[in-house]
Design a protein around this motif. Structure first.
Motif, PDB file in Angstrom:
ATOM      1  N   UNK A  91     -13.745 -14.252  -3.372  1.00 60.45           N
ATOM      2  CA  UNK A  91     -13.197 -12.926  -2.841  1.00 60.45           C
ATOM      3  C   UNK A  91     -14.498 -12.250  -2.565  1.00 60.45           C
ATOM      4  N   UNK A  92     -14.959 -11.620  -1.689  1.00 57.01           N
ATOM      5  CA  UNK A  92     -15.961 -10.704  -1.292  1.00 57.01           C
ATOM      6  C   UNK A  92     -15.888  -9.413  -2.123  1.00 57.01           C
ATOM      7  N   UNK A  93     -16.985  -8.668  -2.415  1.00 56.71           N
ATOM      8  CA  UNK A  93     -17.031  -7.579  -3.061  1.00 56.71           C
ATOM      9  C   UNK A  93     -16.334  -6.494  -2.342  1.00 56.71           C
ATOM     10  N   UNK A  94     -16.043  -5.592  -3.253  1.00 55.34           N
ATOM     11  CA  UNK A  94     -15.217  -4.331  -2.736  1.00 55.34           C
ATOM     12  C   UNK A  94     -16.069  -3.620  -1.666  1.00 55.34           C
ATOM     13  N   UNK A  95     -15.963  -3.241  -0.601  1.00 58.51           N
ATOM     14  CA  UNK A  95     -16.806  -2.496   0.455  1.00 58.51           C
ATOM     15  C   UNK A  95     -15.908  -1.240   0.682  1.00 58.51           C
ATOM     16  N   UNK A  96     -16.651  -0.177   0.092  1.00 62.71           N
ATOM     17  CA  UNK A  96     -15.953   1.137  -0.040  1.00 62.71           C
ATOM     18  C   UNK A  96     -15.755   1.468   1.628  1.00 62.71           C
ATOM     19  N   UNK A  97     -16.893   1.477   2.318  1.00 67.46           N
ATOM     20  CA  UNK A  97     -16.912   1.953   3.751  1.00 67.46           C
ATOM     21  C   UNK A  97     -16.006   1.030   4.690  1.00 67.46           C
ATOM     22  N   UNK A  98     -15.556  -0.147   4.384  1.00 60.34           N
ATOM     23  CA  UNK A  98     -14.934  -1.006   5.267  1.00 60.34           C
ATOM     24  C   UNK A  98     -13.337  -0.628   4.766  1.00 60.34           C
ATOM     25  N   UNK A  99     -13.215  -0.312   3.692  1.00 61.31           N
ATOM     26  CA  UNK A  99     -11.838   0.171   3.175  1.00 61.31           C
ATOM     27  C   UNK A  99     -11.507   1.431   3.691  1.00 61.31           C
ATOM     28  N   UNK A 100     -12.529   2.474   3.610  1.00 57.23           N
ATOM     29  CA  UNK A 100     -12.069   3.983   4.068  1.00 57.23           C
ATOM     30  C   UNK A 100     -11.687   3.586   5.728  1.00 57.23           C
ATOM     31  N   UNK A 101     -12.391   2.671   6.361  1.00 58.83           N
ATOM     32  CA  UNK A 101     -11.847   2.508   7.863  1.00 58.83           C
ATOM     33  C   UNK A 101     -10.621   2.173   7.907  1.00 58.83           C
ATOM     34  N   UNK A 102     -10.345   1.093   7.015  1.00 57.34           N
ATOM     35  CA  UNK A 102      -8.955   0.089   6.990  1.00 57.34           C
ATOM     36  C   UNK A 102      -7.898   1.306   6.516  1.00 57.34           C
ATOM     37  N   UNK A 103      -7.959   2.199   5.527  1.00 56.30           N
ATOM     38  CA  UNK A 103      -7.112   2.953   5.149  1.00 56.30           C
ATOM     39  C   UNK A 103      -6.889   4.277   5.756  1.00 56.30           C
ATOM     40  N   UNK A 104      -8.001   4.549   6.395  1.00 50.91           N
ATOM     41  CA  UNK A 104      -7.939   5.881   7.117  1.00 50.91           C
ATOM     42  C   UNK A 104      -8.346   7.164   6.385  1.00 50.91           C
ATOM     43  N   UNK A 105      -8.904   6.739   5.433  1.00 49.30           N
ATOM     44  CA  UNK A 105      -9.456   7.851   4.347  1.00 49.30           C
ATOM     45  C   UNK A 105      -9.974   6.977   3.094  1.00 49.30           C
ATOM     46  N   UNK A 106     -10.849   7.822   2.295  1.00 54.85           N
ATOM     47  CA  UNK A 106     -11.766   7.126   1.109  1.00 54.85           C
ATOM     48  C   UNK A 106     -10.371   6.744   0.252  1.00 54.85           C
ATOM     49  N   UNK A 107     -10.680   5.550  -0.406  1.00 52.83           N
ATOM     50  CA  UNK A 107      -9.948   4.964  -1.465  1.00 52.83           C
ATOM     51  C   UNK A 107     -10.191   5.739  -2.724  1.00 52.83           C
ATOM     52  N   UNK A 108      -9.251   6.042  -3.561  1.00 57.69           N
ATOM     53  CA  UNK A 108      -9.247   6.807  -4.664  1.00 57.69           C
ATOM     54  C   UNK A 108     -10.269   6.425  -5.540  1.00 57.69           C
ATOM     55  N   UNK A 136       4.796   2.944  13.048  1.00 59.61           N
ATOM     56  CA  UNK A 136       5.391   2.341  11.896  1.00 59.61           C
ATOM     57  C   UNK A 136       4.786   0.836  12.081  1.00 59.61           C
ATOM     58  N   UNK A 137       5.095  -0.012  13.215  1.00 60.79           N
ATOM     59  CA  UNK A 137       4.778  -1.076  13.524  1.00 60.79           C
ATOM     60  C   UNK A 137       3.483  -1.533  13.420  1.00 60.79           C
ATOM     61  N   UNK A 138       2.585  -0.518  13.890  1.00 59.77           N
ATOM     62  CA  UNK A 138       1.106  -0.905  13.961  1.00 59.77           C
ATOM     63  C   UNK A 138       0.676  -0.782  12.601  1.00 59.77           C
ATOM     64  N   UNK A 139       1.119   0.099  11.648  1.00 65.25           N
ATOM     65  CA  UNK A 139       0.788   0.231  10.014  1.00 65.25           C
ATOM     66  C   UNK A 139       1.405  -0.777   9.356  1.00 65.25           C
ATOM     67  N   UNK A 140       2.551  -1.541   9.609  1.00 62.55           N
ATOM     68  CA  UNK A 140       2.954  -2.535   9.062  1.00 62.55           C
ATOM     69  C   UNK A 140       2.308  -3.721   9.374  1.00 62.55           C
ATOM     70  N   UNK A 141       1.985  -4.066  10.687  1.00 61.88           N
ATOM     71  CA  UNK A 141       1.137  -5.066  11.169  1.00 61.88           C
ATOM     72  C   UNK A 141      -0.201  -5.245  10.278  1.00 61.88           C
ATOM     73  N   UNK A 142      -0.674  -4.148  10.241  1.00 60.44           N
ATOM     74  CA  UNK A 142      -2.148  -3.850   9.430  1.00 60.44           C
ATOM     75  C   UNK A 142      -2.034  -4.214   8.212  1.00 60.44           C
ATOM     76  N   UNK A 143      -1.143  -3.768   7.537  1.00 61.78           N
ATOM     77  CA  UNK A 143      -0.786  -4.182   6.028  1.00 61.78           C
ATOM     78  C   UNK A 143      -0.622  -5.592   5.814  1.00 61.78           C
ATOM     79  N   UNK A 144       0.532  -6.128   6.661  1.00 61.42           N
ATOM     80  CA  UNK A 144       0.873  -7.576   6.609  1.00 61.42           C
ATOM     81  C   UNK A 144      -0.569  -8.473   6.631  1.00 61.42           C
TER      82      UNK A 144
END
Length: 275
Positions: free
Chosen positions: A258-275, A112-120
Motif C-alpha cells: 500500500x502506498x503511503x498516505x498522500x495528503x494532497x492527493x486525498x484532498x483532491x479526491x475528497x474535495x477538501x483536506x482530510x481531518x 450522487x451518481x458521480x460521487x458514488x462511482x468515485x467512492x466505489x
C-alpha cells in the motif's frame, strides 16, 4: 435549499458530493468539510437544540441513527413538523446507498451518481491491493474502553480491515457492534490493538489503560508493541472519509503493498483536506 445536518457523517456525505454550500447548521461534532466551520452549532448528537434547528428554517434536516439514543431527535423533528430524512449506514455498501438517497432527496441524481462511482472505484482499488496480501494480521478495534465496545462483522470497520489486508477479530459476530469484555479479547489474541474511542480525540486516548488490564501482558499486540491510537474522525464515522483512514491503515500494515498516505492527493479526491 437550506439543510441542517445533525450528525458529522451526514455533513461529510454532503461535502463529498459537493453540496455542502446548502448546509446552514450542524451538530457540535461536525468538523468536515471546512466550509461548515463557521456555521451555527446546534448541540451534540444526543442533545440537539431543536429550537435552534427550527429557527434556521430548514428545507430538510439530515438526521441519523448511528448512535443509540438518536431516536429522540427523530421524535422531536416529527413533533415540530420539520422535514427530514434519516440515514443509518452500518457498512461500506450502506454509505454508497446513502449517497444515492441524498441525491434523490436533494434532486441531485447526477452528483450522487458521480460521487458514488468515485467512492466505489476507490474501494475497488484497495480491494485489488488487499488480494496481494499473503499474511493478513488480526485487528482488535476498541470503540470504548469500559465497558468494552467493538465494531463487529456488520460494521464498516470490518470492511475497512479487509480492504487494508487484515481481519477484524470480531468479524464472526454478525452485529454492527458488540458489547463484550476483556477476557473475550484476550482469547482472540489480536496482532494489533487499534484504539478509536468514539467521540474522543486521539490526544486524549491512553494506551496505558490497555497495557494495565489483567492478562494484557500475554497479548502479542502488547508484548510486541502493536497498540495504536487511531484518528476517531477517520474510523468512527460512516462516510467517504473512511477512505483516508483506509489509506493510512493499509500502509501501516503492508508498507510494501500500500502506498503511503498522500495528503494532497486525498484532498483532491475528497474535495477538501482530510481531518
Amino acid at each position: 435549499m437550506r439543510i441542517v445536518s445533525i450528525s458529522p457523517s451526514n455533513s461529510e456525505l454532503l461535502g463529498f458530493m459537493g453540496l455542502d454550500r446548502h448546509i446552514v447548521g450542524v451538530d457540535k461534532y461536525t468538523d468536515w468539510p471546512s466550509s461548515t466551520n463557521g456555521l451555527p452549532k446546534l448541540g451534540s448528537d444526543l442533545n440537539i437544540d431543536m429550537d435552534a434547528v427550527e429557527a434556521l428554517r430548514p428545507d430538510l434536516v439530515l438526521a441519523s441513527l448511528t448512535v443509540p439514543g438518536m431516536e429522540k431527535n427523530i421524535a422531536a423533528l416529527e413533533e415540530r413538523g420539520l422535514p427530514y430524512i434519516t440515514l443509518n449506514p452500518k457498512t461500506l455498501t450502506d454509505i454508497a446507498e446513502c449517497l444515492t438517497a441524498l441525491g434523490e432527496a436533494l434532486d441531485e441524481p447526477d452528483r450522487a451518481r458521480a460521487a458514488r462511482n468515485k467512492y466505489e472505484d476507490r474501494l475497488a482499488y484497495y480491494a485489488e491491493l488487499s488480494r496481494r496480501c499473503i499474511d493478513k494480521p488480526s485487528l482488535y478495534w476498541e470503540w470504548w474502553p469500559k465497558p468494552v465496545f467493538t465494531p463487529a462483522g456488520g460494521n464498516w470497520l470490518t470492511g475497512i480491515s479487509e480492504l487494508a489486508g487484515a481481519v477484524n477479530v470480531f468479524a464472526d459476530e454478525p452485529a454492527a457492534k458488540v458489547k463484550t469484555d476483556w477476557d473475550d479479547v484476550l482469547r482472540r489474541d489480536p496482532d494489533y490493538i487499534l484504539l478509536a474511542w468514539v467521540g474522543v480525540r486521539e490526544q486524549q486516548v491512553k494506551p496505558e489503560i490497555v497495557r494495565n488490564r489483567p492478562g494484557s501482558e500475554g497479548l502479542r499486540a502488547v508484548t510486541e508493541g502493536r497498540i495504536r491510537v487511531m484518528e476517531e474522525s477517520l474510523y468512527c464515522r460512516p462516510s467517504p472519509l473512511l477512505v483516508a483512514g483506509l489509506s493510512k491503515l493499509g500502509h501501516m500494515l503492508h508498507p510494501d503493498i500500500y502506498p503511503p498516505f498522500d495528503a494532497e492527493e486525498m484532498e483532491r479526491w475528497l474535495g477538501d483536506k482530510a481531518i
